[in-house]
Design an enzyme around this catalytic site. Structure first.
Site, PDB file in Angstrom:
ATOM      1  N   LYS A 108       0.834  -1.198   0.000  1.00 54.75           N
ATOM      2  CA  LYS A 108       0.000   0.000   0.000  1.00 54.75           C
ATOM      3  C   LYS A 108       0.870   1.249   0.000  1.00 54.75           C
ATOM      4  CE  LYS A 108      -4.488   0.950   0.422  1.00 54.75           C
ATOM      5  NZ  LYS A 108      -5.577   0.053  -0.013  1.00 54.75           N
TER       6      LYS A 108
HETATM    7  N1  GLU Z   1      -7.377  -0.137  -3.396  1.00 55.30           N
HETATM    8  C1  GLU Z   1      -8.112  -1.333  -3.637  1.00 55.30           C
HETATM    9  C2  GLU Z   1      -8.171  -2.164  -2.376  1.00 55.30           C
HETATM   10  O1  GLU Z   1      -7.992  -1.681  -1.278  1.00 55.30           O
HETATM   11  C3  GLU Z   1      -7.603  -2.097  -4.856  1.00 55.30           C
HETATM   12  C4  GLU Z   1      -6.171  -2.515  -4.804  1.00 55.30           C
HETATM   13  C5  GLU Z   1      -5.618  -3.138  -6.088  1.00 55.30           C
HETATM   14  O2  GLU Z   1      -6.364  -3.391  -7.012  1.00 55.30           O
HETATM   15  O3  GLU Z   1      -4.404  -3.343  -6.109  1.00 55.30           O
HETATM   16  O4  GLU Z   1      -8.493  -3.320  -2.420  1.00 55.30           O
END
Ligand code: GLU
Length: 425
Positions: A108
């Site tokens: 993240k």
């Molecule tokens: N931000 C989204 C989540 O928290 C998608 C993450 C992604 O597709 O890598 O699941």
């Protein structure tokens, strides 16, 4: 910088659940710690020149776990980002990708942006969307220049999260010129995926439908729903549930909400919200966000910020089922109250995993250059989410534990196995 680094990691919900899973699976403390803690966390500073002014932002890149595949997770731009929130969200990605059994790990990015400070600095009115877009695109451009190598080598593959969307992902692609280096790219861009934008909301609507059938023995058209949040996730959850015949009685956004016990017309409400930038003022009774959470409904779907349901809210809720469209909308203490009150919760690591499942499709289609259709992506979502729910319910039934703990058990087992195979532990 110290605002993103409070001294100690708080005991978060996922840490508590992973500890419990580790204990139940008979893992050693070092092994449990290795699953809990990120493999690497970087704190960075972005010195940007935006609209002729020099501004600096702090951020966190959490490379949580890559035992099952490349670090995967979105880029969040928000005023309250700090290191432990980003770590928690990275950890959730590790669990999410493992429960739905897709070949990614978890990571993240969080970038802290104090919008109020920027409005003043640039003499802009609050909520100036055009201004916010210029700023977030510039920030992501600077960020992408620093981390280009991580993306190009598919070590960490970013995607949208709160505060970012397809436009920002296009800037990452501009930097790498590799369609598989980022997911959530805008329609028409090399390697974009039909259905990716709607996928988190579509997936959450599927999970809600399946859960309502299994837990309540009802069809989705027989239940009432309240949704907190009308952004990229909430608006699509509302759309797909409405199309399946659910009665959506309450919706809110950051400004407040609306309630109509006979059901809101979601098509009209969407038009209204596009025109006025909020759902507030739409026909029906005006309610606050706190009131929305406590509506007497069959299903409550928190689809906005984290930690909105703590102890007090959990005591007051009048819903029969909660589906977590947002990441960690319920605190650890809130979960304990809900368990006591026997209000079932469909955990975020399943309920909002539609986004990253679609990202897997986008990644594989970007690698192969083979096109696919929205219907096929939606079919994959339904299969993967149905399987994740079934597998977790099997564990919950046989072990007599709640679904959230069961889903984490399943994820921890898979992550542990991969870490063991690769001699990480
Ligand atoms: N931000 C989204 C989540 O928290 C998608 C993450 C992604 O597709 O890598 O699941």
């Amino acid at each position: 910088m110290n605002r993103v680094l409070p001294a100690e990691e708080p005991i978060t919900r996922s840490v508590a659940y992973i500890k419990e899973s580790g204990r139940r699976l008979g893992l050693r403390k070092e092994e449990i710690d290795a699953i809990i803690h990120p493999q690497e966390t970087r704190i960075f500073r972005l010195s940007c020149k935006i609209l002729g002014k020099a501004v600096t932002f702090s951020g966190v890149l959490c490379l949580h776990n890559n035992a099952r595949g490349p670090y995967k997770g979105g880029i969040r731009i928000a005023p309250d980002v700090d290191i432990w929130e980003t770590v928690e969200l990275g950890r959730l990605m590790t669990l999410k990708t493992a429960v739905s059994d897709i070949e990614f790990g978890g990571g993240k990015t969080g970038i802290r942006v104090d919008w109020n400070y920027l409005y003043k600095l640039y003499d802009k009115k609050p909520q100036d969307r055009e201004f916010e877009k210029i700023v977030s695109l510039d920030i992501v451009e600077y960020y992408a220049q620093i981390y280009r190598d991580l993306f190009s080598k598919h070590i960490y593959i970013p995607a949208p999260d709160m505060g970012t969307g397809p436009d920002e992902m296009a800037f990452i692609y501009n930097e790498t010129m590799d369609p598989a280096s980022v997911t959530g790219k805008p329609e028409g861009t090399h390697g974009w995926l039909p259905g990716r934008k709607e996928s988190t909301g579509y997936g959450c609507a599927c999970v809600t439908r399946i859960s309502v059938e299994r837990i309540m023995g009802k069809d989705i058209s027989e239940v009432s729903v309240a949704i907190q949040g009308f952004g990229n996730v909430g608006s699509y959850v509302a759309k797909y549930l409405y199309e399946s015949g659910a009665k959506i009685v309450g919706i809110s956004d950051i400004f407040g909400g609306v309630y109509d016990e006979h059901g809101l017309d979601i098509e009209k409400l969407t038009e209204y919200s596009k025109r006025f930038g909020t759902v507030v003022g739409y026909e029906g009774k005006s309610i606050s966000n706190a009131e929305l959470l406590c509506l007497p409904v069959d299903v409550l779907i928190p689809a906005a910020a984290g930690n909105v349901i703590g102890v007090e809210e959990a005591k007051k809720l009048q819903t029969k089922l909660i589906v977590e469209a947002a990441n960690v909308p319920i605190t650890l203490e809130g979960m304990e109250i809900l368990n006591e009150r026997e209000i079932p919760v469909i955990p975020d690591i399943i309920a909002n995993s539609g986004g990253v499942i679609a990202s897997m499709e986008e990644y594989s289609h970007s690698l192969s250059a083979l096109k696919t259709r929205r219907e096929e992506v939606f079919k994959v979502l339904e299969e993967k989410l149905g399987q994740a729910l079934d597998d977790s319910w099997d564990i919950a039934d046989s072990e007599k534990i709640d679904l959230c703990q069961a889903a984490v058990d399943l994820a921890v087992k898979r992550v542990y196995q991969a870490m063991k195979n690769r001699r990480y532990i």
